[in-house]
Design a protein around this motif. Sequence first.
Motif, mmCIF file in Angstrom:
data_model
loop_
_atom_site.group_PDB
_atom_site.id
_atom_site.type_symbol
_atom_site.label_atom_id
_atom_site.label_comp_id
_atom_site.label_asym_id
_atom_site.label_seq_id
_atom_site.Cartn_x
_atom_site.Cartn_y
_atom_site.Cartn_z
ATOM 1 N N GLY A 163 0.915 -1.148 0.038
ATOM 2 C CA GLY A 163 -0.043 -0.081 0.176
ATOM 3 C C GLY A 163 0.857 1.332 0.000
ATOM 4 O O GLY A 163 0.254 2.260 0.277
ATOM 5 N N LEU A 164 2.140 1.180 -0.282
ATOM 6 C CA LEU A 164 2.872 2.568 -0.284
ATOM 7 C C LEU A 164 2.967 3.251 -1.549
ATOM 8 O O LEU A 164 2.965 2.479 -2.586
ATOM 9 C CB LEU A 164 4.402 2.207 0.221
ATOM 10 C CG LEU A 164 4.718 1.777 1.590
ATOM 11 C CD1 LEU A 164 6.193 1.507 1.823
ATOM 12 C CD2 LEU A 164 3.963 2.674 2.726
ATOM 13 N N PRO A 165 2.855 4.352 -1.769
ATOM 14 C CA PRO A 165 2.359 4.919 -3.162
ATOM 15 C C PRO A 165 3.482 4.787 -4.151
ATOM 16 O O PRO A 165 3.378 4.794 -5.179
ATOM 17 C CB PRO A 165 2.068 6.295 -2.741
ATOM 18 C CG PRO A 165 2.626 6.803 -1.393
ATOM 19 C CD PRO A 165 2.489 5.181 -0.619
ATOM 20 N N ASP A 166 4.752 4.873 -3.512
ATOM 21 C CA ASP A 166 6.175 4.928 -4.375
ATOM 22 C C ASP A 166 6.779 3.389 -4.478
ATOM 23 O O ASP A 166 7.890 3.459 -5.030
ATOM 24 C CB ASP A 166 7.086 5.996 -3.842
ATOM 25 C CG ASP A 166 6.497 7.318 -4.056
ATOM 26 O OD1 ASP A 166 5.970 7.649 -4.801
ATOM 27 O OD2 ASP A 166 6.836 8.043 -2.921
ATOM 28 N N GLU B 18 6.300 -0.843 -2.935
ATOM 29 C CA GLU B 18 6.024 -1.586 -1.870
ATOM 30 C C GLU B 18 7.309 -2.605 -1.498
ATOM 31 O O GLU B 18 7.053 -3.310 -0.447
ATOM 32 C CB GLU B 18 4.985 -2.489 -2.143
ATOM 33 C CG GLU B 18 3.467 -1.654 -2.369
ATOM 34 C CD GLU B 18 2.273 -2.573 -2.849
ATOM 35 O OE1 GLU B 18 2.574 -3.998 -3.306
ATOM 36 O OE2 GLU B 18 1.295 -2.127 -2.485
ATOM 37 N N ASN C 147 12.144 1.201 -3.055
ATOM 38 C CA ASN C 147 11.420 2.418 -2.246
ATOM 39 C C ASN C 147 12.063 2.426 -0.708
ATOM 40 O O ASN C 147 11.726 1.602 -0.024
ATOM 41 C CB ASN C 147 10.017 2.290 -2.269
ATOM 42 C CG ASN C 147 9.320 3.342 -1.417
ATOM 43 O OD1 ASN C 147 10.118 4.255 -1.121
ATOM 44 N ND2 ASN C 147 8.030 3.317 -1.225
#
Length: 144
Positions: free
Chosen positions: A99-102, A104, A138
Amino acid sequence: MLQELADRTAIVDAVIAYATALDTRDWETLGALFTGDARWEYSGSGERLCGPDAIIARIRTSLERFDATHHLNGNHVVTVRGDEAEHTCYYQAQHVRLGLPDGEKFLGGGRYDDRLRRTPDGWRFAHRRITGVWSEGNPAVITS
């Protein structure tokens, strides 16, 4: 010669058990892999810990925030001297947080440098130094 081969195999088995315990979050097994006076160092942060309880608490706090991890080891070099041994190997460690935007995933690679001691329960880590060499992905996966 047979004893040395058995010792080398048992030492690599301990290294693999460490990686498996990390990825399965088996803190009891992980703690049992260290001697009572074990030291643990992480070059990335300069941390130095002593004793299984402190070591496991640090690792547990770090890993429990991930949705998954996957630690692989290779290029094992083992030198046995009686009841003491030295071991080095490379690692790759995948860390996943969904669920991390940049992105996972964060993958790190480096080296473990170990000293192990033969105990009545088998070979145990007396000292483990972790040296990160490279990473990709990331960084927020491991920093946020």
